[in-house]
Scaffold this motif. Structure first.
Motif, mmCIF file in Angstrom:
data_model
loop_
_atom_site.group_PDB
_atom_site.id
_atom_site.type_symbol
_atom_site.label_atom_id
_atom_site.label_comp_id
_atom_site.label_asym_id
_atom_site.label_seq_id
_atom_site.Cartn_x
_atom_site.Cartn_y
_atom_site.Cartn_z
ATOM 1 N N GLN A 18 41.709 28.470 45.341
ATOM 2 C CA GLN A 18 42.748 27.353 44.872
ATOM 3 C C GLN A 18 43.712 28.213 43.612
ATOM 4 O OE1 GLN A 18 39.490 24.704 43.767
ATOM 5 N NE2 GLN A 18 40.422 23.319 44.929
ATOM 6 N N ALA A 19 44.554 27.455 43.424
ATOM 7 C CA ALA A 19 45.607 27.726 42.386
ATOM 8 C C ALA A 19 46.461 26.518 41.974
ATOM 9 C CB ALA A 19 46.792 28.586 42.794
ATOM 10 N N ALA A 20 46.434 26.464 40.554
ATOM 11 C CA ALA A 20 47.088 25.277 40.052
ATOM 12 C C ALA A 20 48.586 25.734 39.696
ATOM 13 C CB ALA A 20 46.370 24.780 38.500
ATOM 14 N N ASP A 21 49.429 24.624 39.506
ATOM 15 C CA ASP A 21 50.921 24.568 39.549
ATOM 16 C C ASP A 21 51.016 24.956 37.872
ATOM 17 O OD1 ASP A 21 53.730 24.763 39.272
ATOM 18 O OD2 ASP A 21 53.760 23.007 40.302
ATOM 19 N N LEU A 22 51.442 25.974 37.504
ATOM 20 C CA LEU A 22 51.597 26.464 36.154
ATOM 21 C C LEU A 22 53.015 25.737 35.546
ATOM 22 C CD1 LEU A 22 49.843 29.949 35.937
ATOM 23 C CD2 LEU A 22 48.653 27.657 35.585
ATOM 24 N N SER A 23 53.715 25.498 36.461
ATOM 25 C CA SER A 23 55.029 24.965 35.901
ATOM 26 C C SER A 23 54.817 23.459 35.208
ATOM 27 C CB SER A 23 56.207 24.989 36.790
ATOM 28 O OG SER A 23 55.877 24.179 37.976
ATOM 29 N N LYS A 24 53.904 23.076 35.747
ATOM 30 C CA LYS A 24 53.700 21.392 35.166
ATOM 31 C C LYS A 24 53.245 21.725 33.824
ATOM 32 C CE LYS A 24 53.083 19.622 39.447
ATOM 33 N NZ LYS A 24 54.163 18.719 40.202
ATOM 34 N N ASN A 25 53.291 20.485 33.046
ATOM 35 C CA ASN A 25 53.200 20.308 31.387
ATOM 36 C C ASN A 25 51.634 20.288 31.378
ATOM 37 O OD1 ASN A 25 56.033 20.706 30.804
ATOM 38 N ND2 ASN A 25 56.104 18.573 30.474
ATOM 39 N N GLU A 26 50.939 19.685 32.207
ATOM 40 C CA GLU A 26 49.416 19.433 32.077
ATOM 41 C C GLU A 26 48.724 20.393 33.120
ATOM 42 O OE1 GLU A 26 46.457 15.712 32.206
ATOM 43 O OE2 GLU A 26 48.588 15.191 31.436
ATOM 44 N N LEU A 27 47.816 20.964 32.528
ATOM 45 C CA LEU A 27 46.762 21.970 33.352
ATOM 46 C C LEU A 27 45.615 21.034 33.613
ATOM 47 C CD1 LEU A 27 46.647 25.245 31.778
ATOM 48 C CD2 LEU A 27 47.866 24.860 34.141
ATOM 49 N N PRO A 28 45.107 21.110 35.003
ATOM 50 C CA PRO A 28 43.819 20.493 35.369
ATOM 51 C C PRO A 28 42.698 20.745 34.566
ATOM 52 C CG PRO A 28 44.957 21.192 37.140
ATOM 53 C CD PRO A 28 45.653 21.937 35.951
#
Length: 154
Positions: A18-28
Motif C-alpha cells: 500500500q502507498a498513500a498519496d503524499l500530494s494530499k494535504n491530509e495523511l491517513p
C-alpha cells in the motif's frame, strides 16, 4: 528471453504494498495500521562452511548494485537470487545471494519453466570447488525442490 517473457517475469515477481498519496494535504492515520510479518531489509547469505543450508521460497532473480571486487570505488549490477525465509517467530525475511554459479543454476530452471516464484527449495552450500579451466575456486551448491502441503484453492 524476449521482451514479452521479461515483462511477464517482472509482473510475476512483483508484489503490491500500500502507498498513500503524499500530494494530499491530509495523511491517513497510522494509529491502527497493522504491521505485515515481512521484513523488506534483505539479508545477504554468505555461508561459511560446507553443509550449511536454508529452506526458502524462491522469489526472483534481479540485478542489485554492489561494490566491484576489482575496483572498490565502482558500483556494478550483479544478478542476485532473492528468496523468502520464514523465521522461527513467524516473520518472513528476504534472503539474497549473488553467487554466479547459484544464480546460473536457478536461471536454467526458470527458463525451462520448472522454477517459479514461490517454489520451495533447500539450498545447501557444498564448499569451494576448483575450476577446471583456471585456478579459481567457485562456490558449489546443491539445490533441491521441497514437497510441502499447500492449501487447496477452491
Amino acid at each position: 528471453m524476449n521482451e514479452k517473457e521479461l515483462a511477464i517475469r517482472e509482473k510475476e515477481s512483483s508484489f503490491e504494498i500500500q502507498a498513500a498519496d503524499l500530494s494530499k494535504n491530509e495523511l491517513p492515520s497510522l494509529e491502527d495500521a497493522q504491521e505485515l510479518p515481512i521484513d523488506l531489509c534483505g539479508n545477504y547469505w554468505s555461508p561459511e562452511h560446507a553443509g550449511e543450508f536454508k529452506k526458502m521460497f524462491f522469489a526472483e532473480i534481479k540485478p542489485q548494485k554492489v561494490l566491484s571486487a576489482t575496483n572498490p570505488d565502482e558500483l556494478i549490477d550483479l544478478d542476485c537470487a532473492f528468496f523468502l525465509e520464514r523465521k522461527e517467530d513467524g516473520t518472513v525475511q528476504t534472503i539474497t545471494n549473488g553467487s554466479r554459479r547459484l544464480v546460473g543454476i536457478l536461471e536454467q530452471y526458470i527458463e525451462n519453466g520448472a522454477l517459479k516464484r514461490g517454489t520451495p527449495l533447500k539450498i545447501t552450500y557444498m564448499g569451494k570447488r576448483k575450476n577446471k579451466t583456471n585456478n579459481f575456486q567457485s562456490d558449489n551448491w546443491s539445490v533441491k525442490p521441497l514437497l510441502i502441503n499447500l492449501p487447496v484453492a477452491g
